[in-house]
Write an enzyme that holds these catalytic residues in place. Sequence first.
Site, PDB file in Angstrom:
ATOM      1  N   GLY A   1      19.180  73.459  34.226  1.00 49.16           N
ATOM      2  CA  GLY A   1      19.592  74.523  33.312  1.00 49.16           C
ATOM      3  C   GLY A   1      19.562  75.871  34.001  1.00 49.16           C
TER       4      GLY A   1
ATOM      5  N   SER B   1      22.911  77.665  35.722  1.00 45.52           N
ATOM      6  CA  SER B   1      24.135  78.465  35.638  1.00 45.52           C
ATOM      7  C   SER B   1      24.504  78.841  34.213  1.00 45.52           C
ATOM      8  CB  SER B   1      25.303  77.706  36.269  1.00 45.52           C
ATOM      9  OG  SER B   1      25.098  77.507  37.644  1.00 45.52           O
TER      10      SER B   1
ATOM     11  N   GLU C   1      18.037  71.040  46.651  1.00 46.63           N
ATOM     12  CA  GLU C   1      19.368  70.746  46.129  1.00 46.63           C
ATOM     13  C   GLU C   1      20.454  70.879  47.185  1.00 46.63           C
ATOM     14  OE1 GLU C   1      22.378  72.338  42.603  1.00 46.63           O
ATOM     15  OE2 GLU C   1      20.285  72.964  42.601  1.00 46.63           O
TER      16      GLU C   1
END
Length: 389
Positions: free
Chosen positions: A137, A139, A254
């Site tokens: 959660g 962008s 990421e």
Amino acid sequence: MPTATISPLGFPEAVLPESARQLRLDVRDFLDEERARGTVLGRPDSWLAGWDPAFTRRLAERGWVGMALPTEYGGAGRGFLERYVVIEELLAAGAPVSAHWVSDRQAGPSILQHGTEEQRRFFLPRIAAGKCFFSIGMSEKSSGSDLASVRTCAERTADGWRLTGTKMWTGGAHANDYAIVLARTEEAEDKHAGLSQFIVDLRAPGVRIEPIHLMSGEHRFNAFHLEGVHVPEAMLLGQQGDGWKQVTGELAFERSGPERYLSTFPLLVSLLRELDQRAMTAEQLTQVGILTARLHSIRQLSLGVAAALDAGASLDTQAALVKDLGTRLEGALVDSVRSILPTPADPHATPGSHAELLAFALLHSPGYTLRGGTNEILRGIITRGLEQH
């Protein structure tokens, strides 16, 4: 391994542990079993599009989900380099790993590092068992690359927080259990301050999921609306106001993994199978060799970041560089495959055929250099890293 001794363009040498060879063979045997079962189809972008919770649970039974989590929290207690070997094999095979991807890659390590003991005891064993799935959660509509400008706000209540706002491109929110949400908890002159992270139940009252369909028609992403969602105090992740520091650390996980250059690898495998059935020209061999060399070099950089993570360091600039180089290669690979063996892309061709896989990769290609930070933003991070050094 203190990061101060490593320049922004320096990468630690990665030496795979002795256990990696047997581990790789074990994963390949497992994948052969799954191919016979019909679950591994060799599809590109399987970490985004390959949703199969049953596959995840079977993977978890082997100890291959939450591998780097400590055994006391249900993990396998193995290193990031061993985990790297497993996910490299899964991605190269196009295995359906998207159900647990975010949970395994970043939610678990983030909760381990920043979470309370209660959070660790509750979430980590469920993640490692392949029974608890997370979304990202971060962008928002006007806060994609400029993440610090998020407008989702968290207001204090008598027994926790009330979250209001909308997150965009929230992968899997329609099917997952929780999301780690970045929200503003206080106004500050420095927009990087006053941000905090929360673990939000995706089935909580006030959560509304709106589908965002890809060009292929697939439903992978969502607009994730938080309409006054109550979040208990116990679900604040880390310290209030530390959200930016936590998020940037999370992005190193990421951005640096093999998914940043292997998303389209199954298409290269498909090309080689096609070429194996005919006489290859010198030009075709040269182009395949160039792709292979680029893959190998980026893999070495990615392994270097994994080695740093294994040693407890975080190389944010190097991770950004891996992502920039890797995702550019993913798109270039699709174009090169079309050039090496001109084939009409056909989404309606036989599933698994070269024409169908090419169409699938093409329809997914706009996202390669966007997700996880656009290449333009990544180059800014790299430049700042060089300037600071």
